[in-house]
Design an enzyme around this catalytic site. Structure first.
Site, PDB file in Angstrom:
ATOM      1  N   ASP A   1      -8.290  -9.136   4.228  1.00 33.50           N
ATOM      2  CA  ASP A   1      -8.053  -8.022   5.145  1.00 33.50           C
ATOM      3  C   ASP A   1      -9.090  -7.939   6.247  1.00 33.50           C
ATOM      4  OD1 ASP A   1      -6.919  -5.806   6.234  1.00 33.50           O
ATOM      5  OD2 ASP A   1      -7.696  -4.395   4.754  1.00 33.50           O
TER       6      ASP A   1
ATOM      7  N   GLU B   1     -12.478  -2.596  12.179  1.00 32.09           N
ATOM      8  CA  GLU B   1     -12.527  -1.797  10.951  1.00 32.09           C
ATOM      9  C   GLU B   1     -13.721  -2.163  10.070  1.00 32.09           C
ATOM     10  OE1 GLU B   1      -8.883  -2.063   8.767  1.00 32.09           O
ATOM     11  OE2 GLU B   1      -9.674  -0.993   7.025  1.00 32.09           O
TER      12      GLU B   1
ATOM     13  N   GLU C   1       0.821  -1.212   0.000  1.00 30.74           N
ATOM     14  CA  GLU C   1       0.000   0.000   0.000  1.00 30.74           C
ATOM     15  C   GLU C   1       0.859   1.268   0.000  1.00 30.74           C
ATOM     16  OE1 GLU C   1      -2.647  -0.635   3.377  1.00 30.74           O
ATOM     17  OE2 GLU C   1      -4.042  -1.713   2.078  1.00 30.74           O
TER      18      GLU C   1
END
Ligand code: GCW
Length: 678
Positions: A360, A388, A286
């Site tokens: 993820d 998240e 990323e």
């Protein structure tokens, strides 16, 4: 008033169960206070025992009366030495708790080889008292199964917390090192109480400044507060730091000047923090810099840092959460492709840190195929405690069952019984260095985690890090008793809510193996329609692949072949649509909308059924909680009730938006009985 600050260390007198049936209280406390760890242990016991029973035990140097508590090591206490307890195999951190007669007096003994083991044993004893367990006939022997049990704070130096939903970072960099917020001590107590022995203080998307002298002084101050509680500090290291703060023209790991810079940096850190734990690194992922920027491998990068830390006993935790800049055939395959060829090429003080699943931290993923696939490299687990993708800190989702599901998953790499837990505890492939990390959900909010129930996820992480075989239900019971009440009329419904909660989130966000359907960027609400943008694998349509004919990502041998990254027996199951567990069906298969399901429904109807079921489950949680009105202090009860109301609205939002979107693609009618829109 209860505001959640005390976490599970409330030591509320009400939680002491019937004193007659639960043996004697503790009248005398024999505990040294020579070392900082001993002093911390003694302080905690005095605090806990006094609060639980209403009277402070009398301190003494030796046991001289019944109902004594004797804590220490054979070195710190001659009475413990004389008991001759077998402490072999307990290491530094393990302990025993024994009911014994000491010089003629009925005594509870907490003994260990090292002060830190005594501290852990003391917290265990306090847990027994808090949960109303009898103190008679104790014979407990505990040692952690994993060595490195750390929190990963994704905290930036400006106190923003990436994917944090509980206020600002607890690290008040501006006032450090001069002001040591008492919160740091309470943080250390909470972690020690569940055996967490380290913290990576800063975000893996790292700012190199944390390695400058100004910040290292602040880090050293935090280390000083955490040390008496057995916690080490670690830092996320930015791979390009030699350029950003060192003035070098490159960060190439084979460049001698770069190597020398990191060695000098390690020396500097250890001169300020002699027990510094080491570095965590996110590289070539990323947009983060890394060794691949110079044509070197992850092993080259990790080893360079490992060599700098090795003389001081430090370790490198090198993350395997990588995916390359090119559009992938299947992002789920990338970490395996990059790391398996490097097996055996990492230094002894390197752990490769692998997220629980290949994408993820989704509400449900299969276990990551790297577990078991790198026998010559110690792998550590990375769980997300912060939620998240599971409703931030507003939605109630107890992640214990998620952790348990992954830890118990069988990789089959050495035949049946090759669980993920046995990969990470080193027993499967004979590794001495072992570890587990949890991405922290802690912030400056008064209740630490943003919601009362999210404290349970921190707690469950710590308990499973100590012993990955524990049951998430047992952990929920423990936590509920300490956090709310020992009253069965509270414990049963609360544990029921917790145990149903994660599956509810799976159901209303996308069941049957669907994943990555959230809104872009913020990752909160629904966004199964997300398409376009910089990368296909940051969209939702890439992952669900729904079209007029069907839905799901074909990862079979006929598709992306991600299944082949698993050991043959597992690959065989996942490759076969008939054998794949339905919870993972659309993770591995693209199937027609009318695919027959075990329930007798066709896939489309089953999917809608699950969306409804998720919403219903939240309604049930709300009802269970409102039934506890009056049994839980008003402040905490009201906040949880309000959050559950939000969760119900948002579960409906997820369901309605998702069903409407998928219906626009499937063209199928809503099944009879599906709940009408609110
Ligand atoms: O989960 C994703 C997050 C990023 C995070 C990244 C990672 C720290 O959306 O915020 O960055 O994973 O784990 O590196």
């Amino acid at each position: 008033a209860e505001d959640g600050y005390e976490l599970w260390l409330r030591y509320a007198p009400a939680v002491v169960a019937d004193p007659d049936s639960h043996g004697p209280g503790i009248a005398q406390l024999v505990a040294g206070s020579e070392s900082p760890v001993q002093a911390a242990t003694r302080r905690e016991l005095l605090r806990g025992l006094q609060a639980l029973s209403g009277v402070a035990p009398v301190g003494a140097d030796t046991v001289t009366e019944d109902a004594a508590l004797l804590v220490g090591t054979p070195a710190s206490s001659s009475q413990i030495a004389r008991l001759g307890l077998d402490l072999e195999g307990l290491g530094r951190e393990g302990y025993r708790i024994r009911s014994a007669i000491v010089d003629g007096h009925a005594t509870t003994v907490v003994a260990a080889n090292d002060d830190i083991g005594v501290l852990y044993g003391a917290f265990h004893l306090l847990r027994l008292l808090q949960t109303g367990q009898p103190l008679a006939d104790l014979d407990i022997r505990e040692a952690p199964r994993l060595q490195v049990r750390v929190l990963n704070h994704w905290d930036d130096l400006d106190r923003y917390v990436e994917r944090g939903y509980s206020g600002q970072s607890i690290w008040d960099w501006h006032r450090l090192p001069g002001w040591l917020d008492p919160r740091y001590t309470d943080y250390a107590r909470a972690n020690a109480s569940i055996g967490i022995n380290g913290a990576v203080l800063n975000n893996v998307n790292a700012n190199a400044d944390v390695l400058t002298p100004m910040y290292l002084e602040k880090v050293a101050a935090i280390a000083g507060v955490l040390r008496p509680y057995g916690m080490k500090v670690y830092l996320s290291a930015r791979f390009s730091a030699p350029m950003q703060i060192g003035g070098l023209a490159t960060a190439d790991p084979v460049d001698p000047a770069v190597q020398a810079w990191w060695r000098a940096k390690a020396d500097e850190i250890y001169s300020a923090i002699p027990d510094f734990g080491g570095f965590l690194v996110k590289a070539n992922s990323e947009g983060q810099p890394g060794p691949q920027d110079y044509g070197r491998s992850h092993a080259d990068g990790a080893n360079m840092l490992a060599d700098a830390l090795a003389p001081h006993g430090g370790i490198v935790m090198w993350r395997a959460f990588v995916y390359s800049d090119e559009e992938p055939v299947d992002r789920a395959r990338q970490a395996y492709n990059e790391f398996v060829p490097l097996d055996g090429r990492f230094r002894d003080n390197v752990l490769v840190q692998v997220k629980n699943g290949p994408i993820d931290f989704q509400p449900r993923e299969p276990f990551h195929p790297l577990f078991g696939a790198m026998p010559r490299t110690p792998l550590m687990m990375e769980f997300q405690i912060t939620k998240e993708y599971l409703g931030f800190s507003t939605h109630l989702a107890y992640t214990g069952p998620l952790y348990e599901e992954v830890l118990r998953a069988d990789t089959h790499v050495q035949g049946p019984g090759s669980s993920v837990a046995r990969v990470i505890d080193g027993s499967l492939h004979g590794h001495a260095l072992t570890g587990i990390a949890g991405v922290a959900n802690i912030g400056s909010d008064r209740n630490w985690s943003g919601s009362h129930f999210d404290q349970a996820n921190w707690y469950a992480f710590g308990r499973l890090a100590w012993n990955p075989e524990l049951s998430s239900r047992d952990i929920a019971v423990e936590w509920t008793r300490m956090t709310f009440s020992n009253d069965a009329a509270v414990v049963e419904p609360v544990v029921g809510m917790m145990m149903a909660s994660r599956e509810a989130v799976v159901d209303y966000t996308g069941a049957l193996g669907l994943h990555h359907l959230m809104g872009r960027g913020h990752h909160y609400g629904p966004g199964p329609w997300v398409d376009g943008g910089p990368r296909a694998d940051w969209t939702s349509v890439y992952f669900h692949r729904a079209d007029r004919n069907g839905i799901g990502f074909d990862r079979t041998r006929r598709g992306s072949d991600a299944v082949s990254q698993y050991a043959a027996p597992v690959a065989g199951v996942f490759d076969d649509v008939a054998q794949t567990p339905e919870e993972l069906l659309l993770w591995f298969h693209h199937v027609p909308w009318d695919h027959p399901m075990r329930s007798g429904r066709r896939l489309w109807d089953e999917l809608v059924f699950r969306y409804d079921r998720g919403v219903d489950a939240v309604r049930d949680m709300r009802a269970a909680w409102s039934g506890l009105d009056g049994r839980i202090d008003a402040g905490r009860h009201a906040q949880v009730a309000a959050f559950l109301a939000i969760q119900q609205d948002e579960a409906q939002w997820w369901r309605d938006a998702s069903v409407a979107y998928f219906q626009s693609i499937s063209g199928m009618p809503l099944p009879a009985g599906a709940a009408p829109p609110p």
